[in-house]
Design an enzyme around this catalytic site. Structure first.
Site, PDB file in Angstrom:
ATOM      1  N   CYS A 160      10.536   1.754   1.718  1.00  0.00           N
ATOM      2  CA  CYS A 160      11.517   0.735   2.132  1.00  0.00           C
ATOM      3  C   CYS A 160      12.950   1.275   2.062  1.00  0.00           C
ATOM      4  O   CYS A 160      13.810   0.826   2.808  1.00  0.00           O
ATOM      5  CB  CYS A 160      11.357  -0.522   1.297  1.00  0.00           C
ATOM      6  SG  CYS A 160      11.303  -0.208  -0.459  1.00  0.00           S
ATOM      7  N   TRP A 181       0.796  -1.218   0.000  1.00  0.00           N
ATOM      8  CA  TRP A 181       0.000   0.000   0.000  1.00  0.00           C
ATOM      9  C   TRP A 181       0.835   1.278   0.000  1.00  0.00           C
ATOM     10  O   TRP A 181       0.281   2.353  -0.120  1.00  0.00           O
ATOM     11  CB  TRP A 181      -0.909   0.006   1.245  1.00  0.00           C
ATOM     12  CG  TRP A 181      -0.168  -0.411   2.490  1.00  0.00           C
ATOM     13  CD1 TRP A 181      -0.152  -1.667   3.046  1.00  0.00           C
ATOM     14  CD2 TRP A 181       0.708   0.375   3.303  1.00  0.00           C
ATOM     15  NE1 TRP A 181       0.690  -1.692   4.160  1.00  0.00           N
ATOM     16  CE2 TRP A 181       1.230  -0.446   4.338  1.00  0.00           C
ATOM     17  CE3 TRP A 181       1.124   1.723   3.267  1.00  0.00           C
ATOM     18  CZ2 TRP A 181       2.114   0.010   5.315  1.00  0.00           C
ATOM     19  CZ3 TRP A 181       2.020   2.173   4.240  1.00  0.00           C
ATOM     20  CH2 TRP A 181       2.494   1.321   5.249  1.00  0.00           C
ATOM     21  N   ASN A 182       2.138   1.202   0.185  1.00  0.00           N
ATOM     22  CA  ASN A 182       2.897   2.460   0.351  1.00  0.00           C
ATOM     23  C   ASN A 182       3.107   3.199  -0.980  1.00  0.00           C
ATOM     24  O   ASN A 182       3.076   4.416  -1.032  1.00  0.00           O
ATOM     25  CB  ASN A 182       4.233   2.216   1.070  1.00  0.00           C
ATOM     26  CG  ASN A 182       5.128   1.240   0.354  1.00  0.00           C
ATOM     27  OD1 ASN A 182       4.664   0.393  -0.397  1.00  0.00           O
ATOM     28  ND2 ASN A 182       6.423   1.336   0.591  1.00  0.00           N
ATOM     29  N   LYS A 223      -2.218  -9.528  -6.882  1.00  0.00           N
ATOM     30  CA  LYS A 223      -3.024  -9.142  -5.720  1.00  0.00           C
ATOM     31  C   LYS A 223      -2.608  -7.732  -5.342  1.00  0.00           C
ATOM     32  O   LYS A 223      -1.480  -7.505  -4.909  1.00  0.00           O
ATOM     33  CB  LYS A 223      -2.792 -10.086  -4.536  1.00  0.00           C
ATOM     34  CG  LYS A 223      -3.731  -9.768  -3.361  1.00  0.00           C
ATOM     35  CD  LYS A 223      -3.263 -10.319  -2.037  1.00  0.00           C
ATOM     36  CE  LYS A 223      -2.273  -9.420  -1.332  1.00  0.00           C
ATOM     37  NZ  LYS A 223      -2.794  -8.090  -0.953  1.00  0.00           N
ATOM     38  N   GLU A 278      11.145  -8.178  -2.727  1.00  0.00           N
ATOM     39  CA  GLU A 278      11.556  -6.807  -2.376  1.00  0.00           C
ATOM     40  C   GLU A 278      11.026  -6.548  -0.974  1.00  0.00           C
ATOM     41  O   GLU A 278       9.845  -6.275  -0.788  1.00  0.00           O
ATOM     42  CB  GLU A 278      10.952  -5.800  -3.356  1.00  0.00           C
ATOM     43  CG  GLU A 278      11.411  -5.947  -4.777  1.00  0.00           C
ATOM     44  CD  GLU A 278      12.848  -5.525  -4.982  1.00  0.00           C
ATOM     45  OE1 GLU A 278      13.461  -4.975  -4.045  1.00  0.00           O
ATOM     46  OE2 GLU A 278      13.372  -5.764  -6.080  1.00  0.00           O
ATOM     47  N   LEU A 279      11.904  -6.611   0.030  1.00  0.00           N
ATOM     48  CA  LEU A 279      11.413  -6.617   1.413  1.00  0.00           C
ATOM     49  C   LEU A 279      11.825  -5.347   2.162  1.00  0.00           C
ATOM     50  O   LEU A 279      12.107  -4.331   1.553  1.00  0.00           O
ATOM     51  CB  LEU A 279      11.898  -7.893   2.095  1.00  0.00           C
ATOM     52  CG  LEU A 279      11.568  -9.181   1.298  1.00  0.00           C
ATOM     53  CD1 LEU A 279      12.090 -10.409   2.005  1.00  0.00           C
ATOM     54  CD2 LEU A 279      10.077  -9.302   1.029  1.00  0.00           C
ATOM     55  N   PRO A 282      -3.012  -3.980  -3.245  1.00  0.00           N
ATOM     56  CA  PRO A 282      -3.155  -3.647  -1.823  1.00  0.00           C
ATOM     57  C   PRO A 282      -4.609  -3.311  -1.477  1.00  0.00           C
ATOM     58  O   PRO A 282      -5.202  -2.421  -2.082  1.00  0.00           O
ATOM     59  CB  PRO A 282      -2.254  -2.412  -1.672  1.00  0.00           C
ATOM     60  CG  PRO A 282      -2.170  -1.817  -3.038  1.00  0.00           C
ATOM     61  CD  PRO A 282      -2.378  -2.902  -4.036  1.00  0.00           C
ATOM     62  N   GLU A 283      -5.156  -4.032  -0.505  1.00  0.00           N
ATOM     63  CA  GLU A 283      -6.577  -3.861  -0.164  1.00  0.00           C
ATOM     64  C   GLU A 283      -6.870  -2.477   0.423  1.00  0.00           C
ATOM     65  O   GLU A 283      -7.982  -1.983   0.333  1.00  0.00           O
ATOM     66  CB  GLU A 283      -7.018  -4.937   0.849  1.00  0.00           C
ATOM     67  CG  GLU A 283      -7.187  -6.326   0.245  1.00  0.00           C
ATOM     68  CD  GLU A 283      -5.857  -7.004  -0.060  1.00  0.00           C
ATOM     69  OE1 GLU A 283      -4.829  -6.605   0.509  1.00  0.00           O
ATOM     70  OE2 GLU A 283      -5.847  -7.944  -0.905  1.00  0.00           O
ATOM     71  N   GLY A 316       6.926  -6.319   0.221  1.00  0.00           N
ATOM     72  CA  GLY A 316       6.280  -6.121   1.519  1.00  0.00           C
ATOM     73  C   GLY A 316       7.272  -6.359   2.631  1.00  0.00           C
ATOM     74  O   GLY A 316       8.478  -6.165   2.444  1.00  0.00           O
TER      75      GLY A 316
HETATM   76  P1  NAD Z   1       2.224  -6.711   6.799  1.00  0.00           P
HETATM   77  O1  NAD Z   1       3.448  -7.500   7.032  1.00  0.00           O
HETATM   78  O2  NAD Z   1       0.928  -7.226   7.367  1.00  0.00           O
HETATM   79  O3  NAD Z   1       1.947  -6.537   5.233  1.00  0.00           O
HETATM   80  C1  NAD Z   1       2.916  -6.078   4.329  1.00  0.00           C
HETATM   81  C2  NAD Z   1       2.374  -6.349   2.936  1.00  0.00           C
HETATM   82  O4  NAD Z   1       2.303  -7.760   2.727  1.00  0.00           O
HETATM   83  C3  NAD Z   1       0.938  -5.876   2.713  1.00  0.00           C
HETATM   84  O5  NAD Z   1       0.828  -5.400   1.401  1.00  0.00           O
HETATM   85  C4  NAD Z   1       0.066  -7.106   2.896  1.00  0.00           C
HETATM   86  O6  NAD Z   1      -1.110  -7.080   2.130  1.00  0.00           O
HETATM   87  C5  NAD Z   1       0.978  -8.187   2.413  1.00  0.00           C
HETATM   88  N1  NAD Z   1       0.763  -9.463   3.070  1.00  0.00           N
HETATM   89  C6  NAD Z   1       0.673  -9.689   4.394  1.00  0.00           C
HETATM   90  N2  NAD Z   1       0.506 -11.002   4.637  1.00  0.00           N
HETATM   91  C7  NAD Z   1       0.488 -11.617   3.423  1.00  0.00           C
HETATM   92  C8  NAD Z   1       0.370 -12.965   3.008  1.00  0.00           C
HETATM   93  N3  NAD Z   1       0.267 -13.971   3.885  1.00  0.00           N
HETATM   94  N4  NAD Z   1       0.380 -13.220   1.689  1.00  0.00           N
HETATM   95  C9  NAD Z   1       0.523 -12.227   0.771  1.00  0.00           C
HETATM   96  N5  NAD Z   1       0.648 -10.938   1.113  1.00  0.00           N
HETATM   97  C10 NAD Z   1       0.645 -10.631   2.422  1.00  0.00           C
HETATM   98  O7  NAD Z   1       2.495  -5.296   7.341  1.00  0.00           O
HETATM   99  P2  NAD Z   1       1.790  -3.886   7.146  1.00  0.00           P
HETATM  100  O8  NAD Z   1       1.268  -3.455   8.478  1.00  0.00           O
HETATM  101  O9  NAD Z   1       0.855  -3.825   5.988  1.00  0.00           O
HETATM  102  O10 NAD Z   1       3.082  -3.055   6.785  1.00  0.00           O
HETATM  103  C11 NAD Z   1       4.056  -2.889   7.782  1.00  0.00           C
HETATM  104  C12 NAD Z   1       5.372  -3.417   7.394  1.00  0.00           C
HETATM  105  O11 NAD Z   1       5.424  -3.933   6.080  1.00  0.00           O
HETATM  106  C13 NAD Z   1       6.357  -2.298   7.421  1.00  0.00           C
HETATM  107  O12 NAD Z   1       6.919  -2.190   8.683  1.00  0.00           O
HETATM  108  C14 NAD Z   1       7.341  -2.652   6.381  1.00  0.00           C
HETATM  109  O13 NAD Z   1       8.383  -3.395   6.953  1.00  0.00           O
HETATM  110  C15 NAD Z   1       6.632  -3.572   5.454  1.00  0.00           C
HETATM  111  N6  NAD Z   1       6.345  -3.000   4.139  1.00  0.00           N
HETATM  112  C16 NAD Z   1       7.346  -2.957   3.241  1.00  0.00           C
HETATM  113  C17 NAD Z   1       7.119  -2.421   1.989  1.00  0.00           C
HETATM  114  C18 NAD Z   1       8.206  -2.356   0.962  1.00  0.00           C
HETATM  115  O14 NAD Z   1       8.136  -1.523   0.075  1.00  0.00           O
HETATM  116  N7  NAD Z   1       9.215  -3.216   1.015  1.00  0.00           N
HETATM  117  C19 NAD Z   1       5.864  -1.931   1.676  1.00  0.00           C
HETATM  118  C20 NAD Z   1       4.843  -1.990   2.624  1.00  0.00           C
HETATM  119  C21 NAD Z   1       5.100  -2.548   3.862  1.00  0.00           C
END
Ligand code: NAD
Length: 482
Positions: free
Chosen positions: A286, A153-154, A177, A252-253, A179-180, A230
């Protein structure tokens, strides 16, 4: 007045449609948590159709000429540019970032499509000289197959556009999939490809329960490639599942970018550049600079310029032109910022600026600066993913390098110095996928974008990015016996 934020549907098999069971979920505005609209919530029946569509569309798309794919992608990029203003408004409404930032993201997305369109025409193989007369040895690049991609979602467009464009340029079909929490702008990205004339089934967009979708798509026999952006925690789970089914996975984490400011740096330039990079998208990036490691003699000066520049940031609704930092995208991040700040100050960090919510409604949080942050503070070890700058003094470049490499993350790093020797020392000494010296120089379409260690693997930019969607096929042909 027409609603600027229409409900968001799934795109499956060339059709925009609600979920088969008619289920929806709310899409919220982070400015005040009001409901913007409804999002179709896919279940297994929808996912089966999406994979089936991608699998059926794949052979013809793979067989299409790279030149035709190039032309179609270029059309999609132009449509995205034409629609940038409207799509930027959707993004600001759902994600919170200022409209100017959202608009730049849409336009940068168009540039990424253009890059992959061009790369499609350069998916060359090679000829390997043979040992025997009459033998020809060919190395060919072939589309890997239907892709399952997961984006956060970012950057609702920029995370999705790298995966969609790479897959389509290579000749792959894709189920993505989105971002919801921020589904409207990536749906418009998909619409640009569809309206550009993409054959039905090649690009399918779903939303739902993330774990349900990844557990269905990753093991599915028709899916041949996984790409996820994510958190590291989720990425490791998905990479493990992909590994179990022998599917290559681009990851890409998270990151925890160090910024080394050497004593010979241009302090004003370093501080101003890094304030802009730190608080862009309210720090939810990130590659956001996070741990500032500043050599002792310039520490006070750096903190002073950094905090004075930060004081100019205007926090507010991203639709107001005067806003330079919007709300955080979701309430989870506000709680996380409060917890990181409280934990750090309890452990002895000094609060230089910010540290609190803004107002009673919405997900607003002040740009926050902490100094003298102990290494055991949570924020020094976990990705803050928010408007939190941690500034510490170091007594040498070696000490800075040691701290920079202390964490298991390895995504982005920054260095500031006027000396070529110090620059070389940072470039060689920092363990990281990307290093930017004396400016913020990351994430252009034509340069690599990716991390190492816990920050993932693979690159989603530059000349190597298309490879993630291609198999290498070797052919040895003996003419002598024909
Ligand atoms: P989160 O770990 O719940 O989710 C991160 C992302 O992964 C979301 O888009 C979510 O929809 C997806 N996701 C979660 N569980 C999944 C699964 N089992 N299968 C497929 N997709 C799944 O965390 P959050 O609260 O949404 O975001 C917080 C953390 O996520 C941040 O602290 C950051 O570390 C990380 N993040 C990183 C990026 C990046 O650009 N690398 C982007 C967004 C979030």
């Amino acid at each position: 007045m027409t609603n600027p934020y229409p409900d968001v549907l799934l795109h499956i098999g060339g059709t925009w449609r609600p979920a088969a069971a008619g289920e929806t979920m709310n899409i919220e505005n982070p400015v005040d948590q009001s409901v913007l609209g409804q999002l179709a919530h896919a279940r297994i029946a929808d996912l089966e159709q999406a994979v089936d569509s991608a699998a059926r569309a794949f052979p013809a798309w793979k067989a299409s000429s790279p030149f035709d794919r190039f032309k179609l992608l270029r059309r999609a990029a132009d449509l995205l540019r034409e629609r940038a203003d409207r799509i930027a408004t959707l993004m600001t409404l759902e994600q919170g970032k200022p409209r100017a930032e959202a608009r730049l993201e849409v336009l940068a997305g168009a540039d990424i499509i253009d890059w992959f369109a061009e790369e499609a025409r350069r998916s060359y193989g090679r000829i390997v000289p043979a040992r025997l007369p009459g033998v020809e040895q060919l190395v060919l690049k072939e589309a890997i197959g239907p892709v399952a991609a997961f984006t956060p979602w970012n950057f609702p467009i920029n995370q999705a556009v790298r995966k969609i464009s790479g897959a389509l340029a290579a000749g792959c079909s894709i189920v993505i999939k989105g971002p919801e929490e921020t589904p409207g702008s990536p749906a418009e990205l998909v619409r640009a490809f569809v309206d550009a004339g993409l054959p039905e089934g090649v690009l399918n967009l779903v939303y739902g329960t993330p774990a349900v979708i990844s557990e269905f798509l990753i093991p599915h026999p028709a899916i041949r490639k996984i790409s996820f952006t994510g958190s590291t925690q989720v990425g490791k789970q998905l990479a493990a599942l992909a590994g179990l089914h022998m599917k290559p996975a681009t990851m890409e984490l998270g990151g925890h970018a160090p910024v080394i400011v050497a004593r010979d740096a241009d302090v004003e330039h370093a501080a101003r550049t890094m304030v802009a990079a730190k608080f862009r998208n309210a720090g939810q990036i990130c590659v956001a600079p996070t741990r500032f490691l500043v050599e002792e003699p310039i520490f006070e000066h750096f903190v002073d310029v950094f905090s004075r520049t930060t004081a100019d940031i205007v926090v507010g609704n991203g639709l107001d032109d005067s806003t330079s930092m919007g709300p955080l995208a979701n309430a989870r991040r506000v709680v996380a910022m409060e917890e990181f700040t409280a934990d750090a100050t309890e452990k002895g960090a000094q609060l230089v600026a910010g540290g609190a919510r803004v107002g009673n409604a919405g997900n607003f949080f002040e740009p926050t600066i902490l100094s003298h942050v102990p290494t055991d503070a949570r924020a020094m070890n976990e990705e803050p993913f928010g408007p939190l700058a941690l500034i510490n003094a170091v007594d040498s470049l070696d000490a800075a390098l040691e701290e920079a490499n202390r964490l298991d993350y390895g995504l982005a790093a920054y260095g500031f110095t006027r000396s070529a020797a110090n620059s070389a020392k940072m470039e060689a000494g920092i363990t990281s996928g990307m290093i930017s010296i004396n400016h913020y120089g990351l994430a252009l379409p034509e340069v690599p974008f990716g991390g190492i260690k816990d920050s993932g693997n693979g690159t989603e930019g530059g000349a190597d990015a298309l490879d993630a969607y291609l198999n290498t096929k070797f052919i040895s042909r003996n003419h002598a016996t024909r």
